[in-house]
Design an enzyme around this catalytic site. Structure first.
Site, mmCIF file in Angstrom:
data_model
loop_
_atom_site.group_PDB
_atom_site.id
_atom_site.type_symbol
_atom_site.label_atom_id
_atom_site.label_comp_id
_atom_site.label_asym_id
_atom_site.label_seq_id
_atom_site.Cartn_x
_atom_site.Cartn_y
_atom_site.Cartn_z
ATOM 1 N N GLY A 17 0.838 -1.213 0.000
ATOM 2 C CA GLY A 17 0.000 0.000 0.000
ATOM 3 C C GLY A 17 0.851 1.232 0.000
ATOM 4 N N THR A 18 1.578 1.435 0.993
ATOM 5 C CA THR A 18 2.815 2.220 0.971
ATOM 6 C C THR A 18 2.821 3.719 0.976
ATOM 7 O OG1 THR A 18 3.795 0.468 -0.312
ATOM 8 C CG2 THR A 18 5.021 2.473 -0.241
#
Lengths: 216, 257
Positions: A17-18
């Site tokens: 997701g990050t």
């Protein structure tokens, strides 16, 4: 995205997701990332280090599909190993970035990953390259991942050209912390990698060590 | 030598004293060609080629023996010109692929090694013959400065401050050794290179010749180019004066005296 029978998280692609970020400073670069890996709503890994070495003084930050990003990073790591042995010296950051770009562009229909490349070489000092969708551009700083949208404004406002090492590290940690608190797909701990002519420093900021802002 | 007869038919055969005659014969082909020299100086590399004009009917400037490999790399050749041309294409492709894969101009040592490896491959099999040419590669960039490499038919690449290939290479090397090139600039060296070509040119055996001069360095901002007309003329004038006066025979047509 692919609808099948069975629980959704079984068929969801595993994405990092990050939030990833890389910032240049006078004499080097700082790369930062969060540590959350999600498959839909399920957190598959809460302590993944998304900063991957490509060579001694060149790292990349992974975002998008975890498998795609890791594979690109491993492939480029191998190619740079061979390249630096042939040349007899350390590779340039722009070489690493070009190799990443070549794969990202050639397979852009099949892959969904974005890598930010940052490192130090004796020719250009600290450099940051963005390779989103197979483009290649050098920038003073670069953001990526789902959490990046929340902090573009913050980084645009706070970035100073020619800042020093510790100020840049603080900027990266602050930005990561803000993104991680607003983005559902980012979270966990913050990893930092600082690269300069003398070497590489890796740091982890655990949950309670992260800076806090409004309503935290 | 009759003793060679049994071991010289293919490049895949060693002689009892450990030589590969086909490669040595290829080097003879280079020695029959007219001279090419190159000098690496403080801020660049200068190439000079003695281009023999075999027929008055040739168009001036045709059959160039200095090639551009990439913007920053020049290549001067001696030997079988057709072999040299095909190698220049190989060098161009290597340089172009490097640029495409790694995003910057190929460092000369790496390019020289790659082309030398290619030349070497043709010395391993009986199905092909070795390349009958030597060539000199030179480049200039801000990080590595001026670089000069020479590759011969055996497939080795050495780095040089000055080198010569072709029929008068011994005489040319002697002259080059007299220069203190590490302290000279391209503009000074281009005149010396012209002078050396005029000195080693054999007036008796070979009649007309054209002097091809090219350079790459700070003076050209890192681009390899043929030397501009005014610099060329100045260099040739310097060369003709220098070889004419001071030698015990003086050919009137040069000096105009």
């Amino acid at each position: 995205m692919l609808e099948e029978q069975g629980p959704e998280w079984m068929s969801e692609e595993v994405k990092t997701g990050t939030t990833i970020i890389a910032v240049e400073f006078d004499g080097g670069v700082v790369l930062g990332s969060d540590s959350r890996v999600s498959a839909g709503a399920s957190v598959v890994n809460r302590v993944m280090n998304k900063l991957s070495p490509l060579h001694d003084r060149i790292y990349c930050a992974l975002s998008g599909s975890a498998a795609d990003a890791q594979t690109i990073a491993e492939t480029v790591n191998y190619q740079l190993d061979v390249h630096s042995m042939e040349l007899g010296e350390d590779p340039l950051v722009c070489s690493a970035a070009t190799l990443v770009k070549n794969i990202s562009y050639q397979y852009k229909e099949e892959l969904s990953a974005h890598l930010i490349v940052g490192g130090w070489d004796r020719r250009g000092g600290g450099q940051v390259y963005a390779t989103l969708s197979g483009l290649l551009t050098r920038q003073p700083f670069a953001l990526g991942g789902s959490g990046s949208s929340y902090v573009y404004g913050y980084l645009d406002a706070e970035y100073r050209a020619g800042a020093g090492r510790t100020d840049t590290q603080r900027l990266v940690v602050d930005t990561l912390s803000l993104a991680m608190s607003r983005d559902g797909s980012s979270g966990g701990v913050a990893y930092l990698v600082t690269i300069d002519g003398d070497g590489v420093e890796e740091k982890v900021f655990l949950g309670n060590e992260l800076p806090t802002f409004y309503d935290q | 030598l009759s003793s060679n007869r049994r071991y010289d038919l293919s490049a895949s055969t060693f002689s009892p004293d450990g030589r590969v005659f086909q490669v040595e014969y290829a080097m003879k082909a280079v020695e029959n060609s007219s001279t090419a020299i190159a000098v690496r100086c403080k801020d660049g590399v200068v190439f000079g080629v003695e281009k023999l004009v075999l027929s008055k009917l040739y168009e001036e400037g045709s059959n160039k023996r200095i090639f551009n490999v990439d913007k920053h790399v020049g290549m001067a050749v001696a030997g079988l010109l057709a072999d040299a041309r095909s190698l220049s294409e190989v060098a161009r492709e290597e340089a172009s692929n490097f640029r495409s894969n790694y995003g910057y101009q190929v460092p000369l040592k790496h390019l020289a090694d790659r082309v030398a490896m290619y030349v070497h491959a043709y010395t391993l099999y009986s199905a092909v013959r070795p390349f009958g040419c030597s060539f000199i590669l030179g480049s200039y960039d801000l990080d590595d400065g001026p670089q000069l490499y020479m590759v011969d038919p055996s497939g080795i690449a050495y780095g040089y401050w000055g080198c010569a290939i072709g029929k008068a290479k011994q005489a040319a090397k002697t002259e080059i050794e007299k220069l203190s090139m590490k302290d000279m600039t391209c503009r000074e060296v281009v005149k010396e290179v012209a002078k050396i070509i005029y000195i080693v040119h054999d007036e008796v055996k070979d009649k007309a010749f054209e002097l091809d001069l090219s350079w790459v360095g700070e003076v050209t901002n890192g681009r390899h180019e043929l030397v501009p007309k005014d610099v060329r003329e100045e260099a040739e004038k310097y060369a003709k004066v220098k070889i004419c006066c001071g030698t015990f025979w003086c050919v009137r047509q040069f000096c105009g005296v």
